[in-house]
Structure formats: structure tokens, C-alpha cells
Write a protein that holds these residues in place. Structure first.
Motif, PDB file in Angstrom:
ATOM      1  N   ALA A 187       0.840  -1.199   0.000  1.00  0.00           N
ATOM      2  CA  ALA A 187       0.000   0.000   0.000  1.00  0.00           C
ATOM      3  C   ALA A 187       0.877   1.251   0.000  1.00  0.00           C
ATOM      4  O   ALA A 187       0.570   2.243  -0.678  1.00  0.00           O
ATOM      5  CB  ALA A 187      -0.940  -0.008   1.209  1.00  0.00           C
ATOM      6  N   ALA A 188       1.989   1.193   0.743  1.00  0.00           N
ATOM      7  CA  ALA A 188       2.911   2.331   0.795  1.00  0.00           C
ATOM      8  C   ALA A 188       3.503   2.609  -0.592  1.00  0.00           C
ATOM      9  O   ALA A 188       3.833   3.747  -0.930  1.00  0.00           O
ATOM     10  CB  ALA A 188       4.018   2.069   1.800  1.00  0.00           C
ATOM     11  N   GLN A 189       3.628   1.554  -1.402  1.00  0.00           N
ATOM     12  CA  GLN A 189       4.108   1.722  -2.785  1.00  0.00           C
ATOM     13  C   GLN A 189       2.961   2.017  -3.748  1.00  0.00           C
ATOM     14  O   GLN A 189       3.154   2.022  -4.965  1.00  0.00           O
ATOM     15  CB  GLN A 189       4.811   0.452  -3.275  1.00  0.00           C
ATOM     16  N   GLY A 190       1.762   2.169  -3.203  1.00  0.00           N
ATOM     17  CA  GLY A 190       0.607   2.416  -4.063  1.00  0.00           C
ATOM     18  C   GLY A 190       0.120   1.182  -4.801  1.00  0.00           C
ATOM     19  O   GLY A 190      -0.594   1.292  -5.792  1.00  0.00           O
ATOM     20  N   ARG A 191       0.495   0.014  -4.320  1.00  0.00           N
ATOM     21  CA  ARG A 191       0.073  -1.217  -4.996  1.00  0.00           C
ATOM     22  C   ARG A 191      -0.995  -1.941  -4.181  1.00  0.00           C
ATOM     23  O   ARG A 191      -0.795  -2.251  -3.015  1.00  0.00           O
ATOM     24  CB  ARG A 191       1.271  -2.151  -5.202  1.00  0.00           C
TER      25      ARG A 191
END
Lengths: 423, 423
Positions: free
Chosen positions: B180-184
Motif C-alpha cells: 500500500a505504501a508503494q501504491g500497490r
């Protein structure tokens, strides 16, 4: 009607529904089966004559022999008939197909992959070959099921015009030249050379050779779909593209760029889902891998049932030819008698379909509900156009209607068209 | 051994062969089945004890009842048994599945899609959901056939560690947070909660709830693959993730983000290729479209055979449980008696598999030919790792070996490992 209209799900989503639509892959998000499903539902009205579906005549299925073959296969092979089979398929069936697919050919079982219906052949060929954005050549019109198999892999379709003898070779040459000028080489051309679905047209021998010339020259694979080839009832049998190519390669199967697909759906029964692909070994090797991931293996029992039925095939095919010849003749006579002027139709030499072209003013999609009201259904021609068009065309299937039904259905159709022309 | 080594075709290409390799799609170009095929061929040596394959016991297939069911289906349904069926599948079978898939559940036939084997369920779920580059979560280790179904759609795999109770939930939470932190956002997590293939492990009830919490929180679909759930021979039955989720949605099936897959391959016979998916209607609607393009419909006769066999299912499952319990117990006893120290193994409560972890120094791929020489085969653990690893692990299948064979095979395996440790 468009094949890429937004999807309509069966029921409206509740407010809190997970956002499934956003989760769908790009290749599947835009695929729409609603219009087709609605059309098929429309044709379900009891009592109407349905020329719409593409079904073989069920009264000609060899039911007794199928029952005997199932019993015999289970007795002969015991548990092996319901255990996993090899992904490649049941060897005795592949051996028979290697010998019989193209007469006097050097095909071996290593060049044959058994498939779960001809539709799977198209899906897996697309899967092993198409990257998003690749160009695919299809006939205009073409089999809509093939487009549905190919579309999830996100190709760009290029449509090749056809005439009474199949693909227009000058147009194909020009298209290939134009694409080459843009640096685009199509991955493959998809063609049904015999009694095409939907038009019933057959690619002439001369054009078969030209098609091989052009595709060899431009490095384009040929996907030859031949489910109807055995169902010829007039004219002379023509060699498959695959067989013609084997002549050129001096019988070296692995040098051929033709991927040949056929099936037992139209000669025995479609519900057994038995079909096959014949191609160069590197293609077959890759199809085996794709099939492992797609369904592991085709149902074992069904492959054995078909193997048991192989001796029946010649007489069964003779029976189908005779019956379909009679139905096609009856439909052609009725069309000649009943249709208003300005409507043209193809004259098939085999298979299950013929194709009507109406005056441009008629939209066959809009007309369908009125035809159903008059007691007849057909398949809208626009469905068979990968890039749109064909609004004034339709496909008629004669294989699944009795002779009197054919007369009755064509009369109803002619009356509907007449009224439509007078609107 | 790597799943993405370059392909080896069966025979070297001749100089003039069309450049097939260059034509293959990116998703299929790198898929390699050679190592697995070689391994399976290696295990074909007659006379050895083969713990390698994942086959159900063929001597327990209800052959007589299958033969009767086929005869009865053909009598009862006539030509309908071999005509095309609807893409969704035979309605009486879907009705039964809607009622029985999750006890006391509000599932309707509109939430059921019949598939040609469980492998097709995985393929079509991947097809409707995965775009290239999407993240997929899989267990470590996971079913290699699932990886083979998913890989052509070009996802990025993220691997979730597991322990004796299945997925490690802290690790999963951390992974989801990192992604989520990588936007995935992963498209889905693929899990086999019951008697997992390959480990035989079962996801605990507490973790099932945690998995639903986490995936709901992060908006990740759950693909629950449950071919073995009926084959529990010890411990208490646990509700499926799908059933637990229906409790949360107040029985609103369309609110569930769990896609449930099961099959008759392990309870009746795999060669019939009858399986199903149960999911929210928007998912099923999209699977119907995907299936139209993939194989049109599953074989009609086979769906009817299974429907005829439904009354047999409880006694057949009881028979399988008893037999597999005996085989698992025999294998566990032999492993306890024979294995050198430093080798650990899982203790399954059902299903067909258990999992061995050897000292790091042992490479089970390199050891396999020596094991075969000693008369025993197994499945290399590395095959079940989507991202590499597991070189010192192996899967043993006990469902397809007799009791004496189990003793004999485990003794040969223990001796092979002992020698390997002394090398």
C-alpha cells in the motif's frame, strides 16, 4: 449493436458492492455479451422458426452409438477413462488424427493437440501468440466466437474484405503492404476456408495458393479453422491450406506456418467437446503448456468415446451431407421464391449457413423483434463484424430446421423484410 | 530448476523453420514446462513407488456407478446430453451446487459457473482480473498449477510465508502495508485453506477471520481454492472463507469479495473435468463471458453424469476419507520410523499430500534421479515456489499408493536421504 459496449450485469449492484468493475482486466472489461445474450433470449420464443443459432441437427446425432461407445470405453479402459489424461490428449485418437487430418500427410501425433471444443483451440492459439497491440487479420464478416476468443488478449483487428470466393486477395496484398509500411506485421490471419461461418462461402483453390504466397512473403501465421470441411454437399473438395503448405515444405510439418483447427462438434456431437489442432511441433509444444494452465487435459472419457466412434464417421458424415444438402436446397428455393428484390444471398456448397444482404436502408438488429413477432429468428450480421458494419446483413442457419419449418420460416422472414422495405 | 527458464522444444528446429519463438506472446514465451515434464517422465519408471503425482486413488473411482450414470443420462436427456449446453452450465447441477456448496447459504444458481476442471476456474479468474504488472499474492509454497494458470497474464507475484496453521497473518499484514505504501493493491490473494497443495496444512479458523479482515480492509479479492475440503479425516471441519464472508454480509452473496472454487475431481473422478466457481453475480457474469471465449461450455454429458451421481456423493466421500486416513497414517508412521533426524514433515488432517523439509544442504531436485534409482519418486519442492526457493523441500502424495507401497517407498526415500546427508 457493438461488441465493445459497456457491460450490463444481470442485476444492478447494491450500493455497498465491492467495486468489481474496476477490478476487471482491461481485456475483459470491455467485452460485452449482453446484446448477443439478449438476441439469443429473444429467439427462445416457443413455436418460432429459429435460423439464428449455429446448432447441428440433434436428430442426426448417433445417440445409440454414442451410448454404446461410452459403455465400451468404460469397459475397455476402466478407471483410466475417468483419470486425468495427458495434456496432449489420448494417444490412439491423436494417432488416428495424425493419419487422417490431411490425406497422405506426414503428420505425427506430436503435431496434434486435443482441445476441449474448437473454441478452446482459438483461445489457446490467441494466448500463445497475441501480445496487446498486435495486429490480427480477420475476414469481413468473420466468426464472432473467434473475435470473442481473441479480444481478451487485446489485439488490434484489421479486417480483410471477402467476396463470393472468400478473401479478396488484392485487398489482402494491399493491406499487408500498408501494414508493412507502418512497420506492422500481423501475428496471424484467421480464416475459415470451407463454408465459412457466417457466409457459407468457400475460398477458391487459386486463392488458397495466393494466401500461402502472401503470408509466407510477409511472415504471417495462418490460423485455418475448418469445422465444416467434411460437410461438403456439392462441388469438388479442396485441399486444406495446411495440406497445400505441406506440399510446399516437402512434407516437413515443422516448416509449415499454417495452424490447422478442426473438431468433432459438427460431425459427431458438440456436447462431447472434442476438437484438435494440427501444427508445427514448436507451436504444439507451446499449446501443451497453455493447455496445462487452461484445463490440464480434455475429459478423458469423451476422447475415448470419440475414438470408439471413429469407424462410424464415414457413414455419419454421408448422412449429414445428404440431410444438410436437402435443407440448404429447400432454403435456397424458398429464398428465391419469397424474397423481395434487392435482397441477395450466398449459395453454400456445404456446411450450415448462408448469408443475406438486404438493402442498406434495413437495420437487421432493429428488425429482429418484428421478425420474431412474425415467427422467425436469425442472427444479426453486425455481430460478425470485428470493426463494425454489416447492419443490413444476417446469417441464416439451415442445419437445425426441418424442411417445412424452412418454408414457413423463410415466408415469415420475407414478409418481415417486405414490410420493412415499405416502412 | 526454474519455472522461467527458456523453453526447450522437443526437437531442434531445422534451419528454415519459421521463427515461431519470436511469434510467441510475452506471457507464454517464458513459460517452461520442460523441467516438470522431465521430472514426470523420470517418475514413469515401471515398478517404482511414485509419491510424485497428485492423483486420486483410481481403485476408489465408482466405476460401476459412473457407467450407470452415463447410460441413464443418455436415456433421460437423449440428444440434449450431447448438444451444446448453456455456458453457465447444466441448471440442475447448478441448483444442487447453490444449495450444497456452503451449508445454509443463500447462494443461487446465478452465483455458480460450471467449469471444465478446477484448472479452468483458475485460468478464467486470472483472465477476468489480471492486467500485466498487477500484484498477486500467493502462499509459499503454493500449487504450481495455479502459478501456471496465472503467469500467462503477466502478474507480479508476491509470496506470503506460511507456517503450520497456514498463511502467517502478521507477515501478510506487513506485506499489504508495504505494498500500500508503494501504491500497490494486489488484485487477489490465492489460497487453498484446506489440506493445502502442496503442504497438507489447514488455515485455522482464527486466521480465516483475520484473512477476511485484512483483505476487506485493503480491498483485495480472495480466490479460495477448495478441491480437498470434503476429504477431511481428522479434526473438526472449518467453514470456508466464502461461508464466513456470507455471515458478514448478512447473506448478501453479491457483497462478498471471496471467489470460491471447488471440483468433483477429487471426490468422484478427475477425468470427467467437472468443477465450479461460486462468487458474486458480477464476477460470475464476467466469468460467463470469459468461458464463452475459452470453451463455449463444459461437456454436457459430463455435467449430467455428475448430476446423476450426486446421491452417491456422501457414501463415496466417506469411503475416500477412510481410505486416505489409512494411507496418511501409514505414511506418517513410516516417516517417523525411517527418516533420519533433521527431516521434518507436516501432519495433514485431510486431503492427499504432506510436505517434507530436509536439511538445507540437500537439493531435492539433484537427489531425485538417485531416489528413482532406489525405487521412489516425489515432487520437487522448488516447483511450488512462485519466486524461487524451497530447494530442500518435497511434496509426497499418499492418495495414489497402497499401504505396502507406502512402507516400501518411504524406506527407499529415507535411505536416499541418509546417503545424501553422508555425501
Amino acid at each position: 449493436m457493438s461488441l465493445s459496449a459497456p457491460i450490463q450485469t444481470r442485476r444492478p449492484s447494491s450500493p455497498g458492492t465491492p467495486p468489481f468493475e474496476a477490478a476487471f482486466s482491461a481485456g475483459m472489461r470491455d467485452l460485452d455479451g449482453t446484446a448477443l445474450r439478449d438476441m439469443l433470449r429473444l429467439a427462445q420464443v416457443p413455436g418460432i422458426v429459429n435460423f439464428g443459432g449455429g446448432l447441428p441437427a440433434p436428430e442426426l446425432f448417433p445417440m445409440q452409438q454414442i451410448a454404446q461407445a461410452s459403455t465400451r470405453a468404460l469397459e475397455k479402459y476402466g478407471w483410466r477413462a475417468v483419470q486425468y489424461s495427458t495434456t496432449e490428449g489420448f494417444l490412439p485418437l491423436r494417432e488416428w488424427l495424425a493419419e487422417h487430418t490431411h490425406l497422405a500427410s506426414p503428420v505425427t501425433p506430436d503435431h496434434i493437440q486435443i482441445m476441449t471444443g474448437g473454441q478452446q483451440s482459438l483461445d489457446l492459439i490467441a494466448k500463445i501468440l497475441i501480445d496487446p497491440g498486435d495486429t490480427l487479420l480477420v475476414e469481413t464478416p468473420t466468426y464472432m466466437g473467434a473475435v470473442q476468443s481473441f479480444r481478451p488478449y487485446r489485439p488490434n483487428f484489421a479486417a480483410v474484405p471477402t467476396d463470393e470466393q472468400g478473401i479478396d486477395m488484392d485487398a489482402l496484398a494491399a493491406l499487408l503492404r500498408d501494414l508493412a509500411a507502418q512497420g506492422r506485421t500481423p501475428k496471424f490471419i484467421y480464416t475459415i476456408p470451407n463454408f465459412q461461418n457466417p457466409t457459407g462461402r468457400t475460398l477458391s483453390l487459386e486463392r488458397r495458393q495466393l494466401l500461402l504466397d502472401l503470408t509466407e512473403q510477409y511472415g504471417v501465421l495462418v490460423v485455418e479453422d475448418d469445422p465444416y470441411g467434411q460437410l461438403r454437399f456439392s462441388g469438388e473438395s479442396l485441399p486444406s491450406l495446411a495440406a497445400l503448405m505441406l506440399e510446399r515444405t516437402g512434407d516437413d510439418t515443422d516448416q509449415s506456418h499454417v495452424i490447422y483447427c478442426s473438431s468433432f462438434s459438427k460431425t459427431l456431437a458438440p456436447g462431447l467437446r472434442d476438437a484438435w489442432v494440427q501444427a508445427a511441433a514448436p507451436i504444439i509444444d507451446r499449446l501443451v503448456l497453455a493447455k496445462q494452465g487452461a484445463d490440464m487435459c480434455s475429459p478423458t472419457l469423451n476422447q475415448m468415446i470419440v475414438t470408439e466412434l471413429l469407424p462410424l464417421l464415414p457413414s455419419q458424415i454421408a448422412r449429414l451431407r445428404e440431410s444438410y444438402a436437402g435443407r440448404a436446397e429447400r432454403m435456397l428455393r424458398a429464398l428465391g421464391r419469397e424474397l423481395p428484390s434487392g435482397v441477395t444471398y450466398t449459395v453454400p456448397q456445404g456446411g450450415m449457413f448462408l448469408w443475406l444482404t438486404l438493402p442498406e436502408a434495413v437495420d437487421t438488429a432493429a428488425m429482429l423483434p418484428r421478425a420474431v413477432e412474425n415467427g422467425v429468428a436469425y442472427m444479426i450480421g453486425a455481430c460478425f463484424h470485428a470493426l463494425g458494419g454489416g447492419h443490413h446483413t444476417m446469417r441464416l442457419c439451415y442445419s437445425n430446421a426441418g424442411l417445412e419449418q424452412i418454408d414457413q420460416g423463410v415466408a415469415a422472414l420475407a414478409q418481415t423484410i417486405q414490410t420493412e422495405l415499405e416502412r
